[in-house]
Scaffold this active site. Structure first.
Site, PDB file in Angstrom:
ATOM      1  N   CYS A   2      -7.237  -2.806  -9.200  1.00 15.26           N
ATOM      2  CA  CYS A   2      -8.093  -3.890  -9.669  1.00 15.26           C
ATOM      3  C   CYS A   2      -8.768  -3.526 -10.983  1.00 15.26           C
ATOM      4  CB  CYS A   2      -9.177  -4.174  -8.642  1.00 15.26           C
ATOM      5  SG  CYS A   2      -8.523  -4.538  -7.025  1.00 15.26           S
ATOM      6  N   ARG A  27      -2.337  -1.519 -15.042  1.00 18.34           N
ATOM      7  CA  ARG A  27      -2.860  -0.818 -13.869  1.00 18.34           C
ATOM      8  C   ARG A  27      -2.265  -1.353 -12.567  1.00 18.34           C
ATOM      9  NH1 ARG A  27      -8.053   1.654 -15.288  1.00 18.34           N
ATOM     10  NH2 ARG A  27      -8.577   1.680 -13.098  1.00 18.34           N
ATOM     11  N   TRP A  73      -5.599  -6.141  -6.943  1.00 12.77           N
ATOM     12  CA  TRP A  73      -4.490  -5.483  -6.248  1.00 12.77           C
ATOM     13  C   TRP A  73      -4.888  -5.503  -4.779  1.00 12.77           C
ATOM     14  CZ3 TRP A  73      -3.535  -0.979  -3.350  1.00 12.77           C
ATOM     15  CH2 TRP A  73      -2.197  -0.551  -3.317  1.00 12.77           C
ATOM     16  N   ASN A  99     -14.352  -4.271  -7.674  1.00  9.81           N
ATOM     17  CA  ASN A  99     -13.273  -3.298  -7.431  1.00  9.81           C
ATOM     18  C   ASN A  99     -13.750  -2.343  -6.353  1.00  9.81           C
ATOM     19  OD1 ASN A  99     -11.943  -4.343  -9.591  1.00  9.81           O
ATOM     20  ND2 ASN A  99     -12.183  -2.575 -10.917  1.00  9.81           N
ATOM     21  N   GLY A 100     -12.819  -1.862  -5.523  1.00  7.69           N
ATOM     22  CA  GLY A 100     -13.194  -0.882  -4.508  1.00  7.69           C
ATOM     23  C   GLY A 100     -12.994  -1.445  -3.120  1.00  7.69           C
ATOM     24  N   GLU A 477      10.386  15.133  -8.601  1.00  8.74           N
ATOM     25  CA  GLU A 477       9.840  14.177  -9.577  1.00  8.74           C
ATOM     26  C   GLU A 477      10.909  13.152  -9.983  1.00  8.74           C
ATOM     27  OE1 GLU A 477       7.173  13.145 -10.599  1.00  8.74           O
ATOM     28  OE2 GLU A 477       7.537  12.235 -12.546  1.00  8.74           O
ATOM     29  N   LYS A 481      10.522   9.114  -9.696  1.00 12.10           N
ATOM     30  CA  LYS A 481      10.682   8.215 -10.855  1.00 12.10           C
ATOM     31  C   LYS A 481      11.683   7.113 -10.533  1.00 12.10           C
ATOM     32  CE  LYS A 481       8.043   8.694 -12.760  1.00 12.10           C
ATOM     33  NZ  LYS A 481       7.011   9.672 -12.635  1.00 12.10           N
ATOM     34  N   GLU A 484      10.380   4.603  -7.703  1.00 16.15           N
ATOM     35  CA  GLU A 484       9.244   3.720  -7.981  1.00 16.15           C
ATOM     36  C   GLU A 484       9.582   2.599  -8.951  1.00 16.15           C
ATOM     37  OE1 GLU A 484       5.633   5.305  -9.778  1.00 16.15           O
ATOM     38  OE2 GLU A 484       6.768   6.847 -10.801  1.00 16.15           O
ATOM     39  N   HIS A 500      21.282  21.755   6.390  1.00 11.32           N
ATOM     40  CA  HIS A 500      20.414  21.725   7.578  1.00 11.32           C
ATOM     41  C   HIS A 500      20.104  20.296   8.021  1.00 11.32           C
ATOM     42  CE1 HIS A 500      20.011  26.026   7.411  1.00 11.32           C
ATOM     43  NE2 HIS A 500      19.713  25.941   6.129  1.00 11.32           N
ATOM     44  N   LYS A 595      -1.411   1.646 -11.552  1.00  9.33           N
ATOM     45  CA  LYS A 595      -1.443   2.824 -12.416  1.00  9.33           C
ATOM     46  C   LYS A 595      -2.509   3.802 -11.964  1.00  9.33           C
ATOM     47  CE  LYS A 595      -0.397   5.330 -15.957  1.00  9.33           C
ATOM     48  NZ  LYS A 595       0.813   6.139 -15.789  1.00  9.33           N
TER      49      LYS A 595
HETATM   50  O1  M6R Z   1      -3.748   9.396 -12.232  1.00 13.77           O
HETATM   51  P1  M6R Z   1      -3.119  10.397 -11.294  1.00 13.77           P
HETATM   52  O2  M6R Z   1      -2.309  11.412 -12.020  1.00 13.77           O
HETATM   53  O3  M6R Z   1      -4.119  11.044 -10.387  1.00 13.77           O
HETATM   54  O4  M6R Z   1      -2.150   9.545 -10.400  1.00 13.77           O
HETATM   55  C1  M6R Z   1      -1.466  10.126  -9.331  1.00 13.77           C
HETATM   56  C2  M6R Z   1      -0.336   9.248  -8.865  1.00 13.77           C
HETATM   57  O5  M6R Z   1      -0.823   8.023  -8.427  1.00 13.77           O
HETATM   58  C3  M6R Z   1       0.691   9.002  -9.980  1.00 13.77           C
HETATM   59  O6  M6R Z   1       1.194  10.198 -10.488  1.00 13.77           O
HETATM   60  C4  M6R Z   1       1.857   8.157  -9.442  1.00 13.77           C
HETATM   61  O7  M6R Z   1       2.586   8.882  -8.526  1.00 13.77           O
HETATM   62  C5  M6R Z   1       2.730   7.662 -10.599  1.00 13.77           C
HETATM   63  N1  M6R Z   1       3.020   6.280 -10.420  1.00 13.77           N
HETATM   64  C6  M6R Z   1       4.027   8.365 -10.689  1.00 13.77           C
HETATM   65  O8  M6R Z   1       4.818   7.892 -11.713  1.00 13.77           O
END
Ligand code: M6R
Length: 600
Positions: A2, A27, A73, A99-100, A477, A481, A484, A500, A595
């Site tokens: 949000c 975000r 959100w 927000n929150g 990672e 990527k 997501e 395994h 974000k």
């Molecule tokens: O702002 P942060 O680095 O703490 O965020 C952590 C995760 O939310 C962030 O890395 C998320 O996994 C990304 N979308 C990955 O691309």
């Protein structure tokens, strides 16, 4: 997640609010709205969906010099117009964005708002109804606002407007980020400075459980008990141009391309005039003193932490544990006698990490935040901060922040080793210079990765990445990527683990991408590739120069063995990008994601 924007001044607020909300789109959100107040009363516009749709809905003719806006959100209640903010009290006198998460909203509803016909399913509406209810008893808006806040449990950033007072926005925060921006004849409110950089670069921080009365020409901060707080403003060091895409089709591609520049910027920022490492002496002391380091992070930052552990253990000889913040928060392991906590977070706002920080501070343990946003919550609340200098990262998928985190952790590890008198042949600043050039040669060859992405991911439902040692951290990672932004179900596995269990998933055509950058496991990971290929996998190998074989799909330029993740991740980021592009996905704003994850 949000986002909040507020404006009070002389200009037409609707344009400033809509532009600000657009800046917060990165975000992640599912609905949006604005409320602007003029002589005719409060005008509220809300949509489910994008800001572009909100723009279409907002009356072109409406003129109002103050207002508040929000991107939502969903947490409580589905994405819908009814659940979108701003929310209004029953009489429509009070209008609020939030927000929150209000944790005790059922209790408040049952105790103060019994039998009230609520218009939404949100925790937010409870707050605005509570304020009106309390106002009816005390007949003083500030007092009602204060009383309502003292009843709330959980996290909030709030902006409230009273229909009967067009000279004030009432603002408050607890645990959720919120700033007040200062202008000449106007002031703004924003959950992220990015939203209002066009208006001002001068901001005042708000601390938890403070109220701010924002007028056109005055900003007054108060504690919940009404006492006034004086606080200096600061200048936000964000270049508004960095928040634009320029000629790029997507922020993600721009940010992938920026990585060589970011690495060079880090070298410049952490290099002293005599070529030694420039680092805060207090951080050096804290690192030296620690008998064990606990790295706390989420998502991509957690993956950077896995690599950082190798640097600190191998170079500085300090044991390191890397923990997922949301797990650590509820299941704290036995701690050493002199722990140091390192919080890695691009945004510096991740609620899961913050929850751990609050707990470890209570236990009296020192904390260092490694972040791209100095001044963020995790940065302010930790004892020390290391800045990533990556520039604003707008795409939801983190790319340049990941490589910046790894680079900064390498510098920190070497600095600690030197401080402890360990002789090292490894010069991180020099080696990072080589990495920057290697990254550049990779971003110059994007077409190769577009071809591989088309071949492997255009129609698949799943994909696997395998690696060993350092490469195992990178494949985790790589999988994150890919999943997501392209929604392909992807996993990163340790090559030796396949037999395994996982190998049972391999079918004809299953894409398997192996990374091989480590001499000591080159032959074993290639053995694993043979195993999956023999079972029908569409396998490819990305190897490092010196370790390559004839039929490898791509050979990476050689860099120091410890720093290979900085280079091997670039093809993985590009593969994910092109996979998402070919599958018509919204690359920069993937579904369901935000974000900055400011709720636990
Ligand atoms: O702002 P942060 O680095 O703490 O965020 C952590 C995760 O939310 C962030 O890395 C998320 O996994 C990304 N979308 C990955 O691309």
């Amino acid at each position: 997640m949000c986002g909040i924007v507020g404006y009070i001044g002389e200009e037409n607020s609707k344009d400033i609010l809509l532009n600000g909300l657009e800046k917060l789109e990165y975000r992640g959100y599912d609905s949006a709205g604005i409320a602007v107040l003029n002589d005719a009363g409060m005008n509220v516009f809300k949509v489910k969906g994008r800001i572009a749709a909100l723009r279409d809905q907002v009356d072109d003719e409406v003129q109002a010099t103050m207002g508040i806006g929000h991107t939502r959100w969903a947490t409580h209640g589905e994405p819908s117009v009814d659940n979108a903010h701003p929310h209004q009290s029953l009489s429509e006198r009070f209008t609020l964005v939030h927000n929150g998460v209000i944790e005790n909203y059922y209790e408040i509803r049952d105790e103060y708002l019994k039998n009230m016909d609520l218009k939404s399913e949100t925790d937010t509406e409870i707050v605005v109804q509570l304020i009106e209810q309390l106002y009816e008893e005390v007949h003083d808006v500030q007092q009602a606002f204060r009383q309502a806040l003292s009843l709330l449990k959980g996290s909030y950033a709030i902006a409230l407007v009273d229909n009967e007072n067009s000279d004030m926005i009432y603002v408050a925060k607890n645990k959720s980020p919120l700033l007040v921006g200062l202008g000449d004849g106007f002031n703004v409110v924003a959950s992220d400075a990015m939203a209002t950089l066009k208006e001002t670069d001068r901001y005042v921080e708000i601390e938890d459980k403070e109220i701010v009365l924002v007028k056109r020409d005055q900003v007054q901060i108060q504690k919940l008990d009404g006492t006034t707080v004086e606080r200096e403003s600061y200048v936000a060091e964000i270049d508004a141009a960095d928040t634009e895409k320029g000629t790029y089709p997507h922020f993600m591609l721009k940010e992938i391309d920026e990585q060589p520049l970011v690495i060079r910027k880090i070298i410049q920022e952490y290099q002293d005039s005599d070529d030694t490492i420039k680092l805060d002496e207090d951080i050096r002391k804290a690192m030296k003193k620690a008998d064990r380091i606990y790295i706390i992070a989420a998502g991509t930052s957690y993956h950077a932490g896995l690599v950082g552990k190798q640097f600190i253990e191998k170079l500085a000889n300090i044991p390191v544990e890397v923990h997922i913040a949301s797990e650590f928060s509820y299941n704290m392991p036995l701690l050493s006698e002199k722990p140091l906590f390192i919080y890695i977070s691009q945004s510096g706002e991740t609620a899961d990490s913050r929850s751990v920080l609050v707990q470890t501070k209570q236990l009296g343990h020192p904390a260092l935040t490694v972040t791209n946003v100095p001044g963020s919550t995790l940065s302010r609340e930790a004892d020390y901060t290391l800045h990533l200098h990556a520039g604003p990262e707008i795409a939801v998928a983190s790319t340049k922040a990941y490589t910046a985190q790894i680079a900064v952790l390498a510098i920190l590890a070497v600095d600690t080793a030197r401080a402890k008198g360990v002789e090292l042949a490894f010069d991180p600043l020099q080696e990072l210079g080589i990495v920057a050039s290697a990254m550049e040669s990779l971003t110059d060859q994007k077409e190769s990765f577009e071809v591989i992405a088309k071949d492997m991911f255009e129609t698949t439902r799943n994909a696997f990445f395998i690696g060993r040692g350092m490469d195992y951290f990178v494949v985790q990672e790589a999988a994150l990527k890919l999943k997501e932004i392209s929604y392909i179900q992807a996993e990163g596995f340790a090559g030796g683990e396949l037999k395994h269990g996982t190998i049972a998933l391999i079918e004809d055509g299953t894409p398997v991408i192996a990374i091989s950058t480590q001499d000591n496991v080159n032959l074993s990971i290639r053995g694993n590739v043979q195993e999956v290929a023999a079972r029908g996998a569409n396998a490819c190998v990305v190897s490092m120069k010196g370790l390559e074989k004839d039929d490898d799909s791509f050979v990476l330029p050689q860099v120091h063995e410890l720093l290979t993740p900085l280079v091997s991740v670039i093809p993985m980021q590009l593969l994910a990008y092109y996979a998402a592009l070919h599958r018509d996905c919204d690359v920069d704003k993937p579904r369901n994601l935000a974000k900055s994850v400011t709720v636990e």
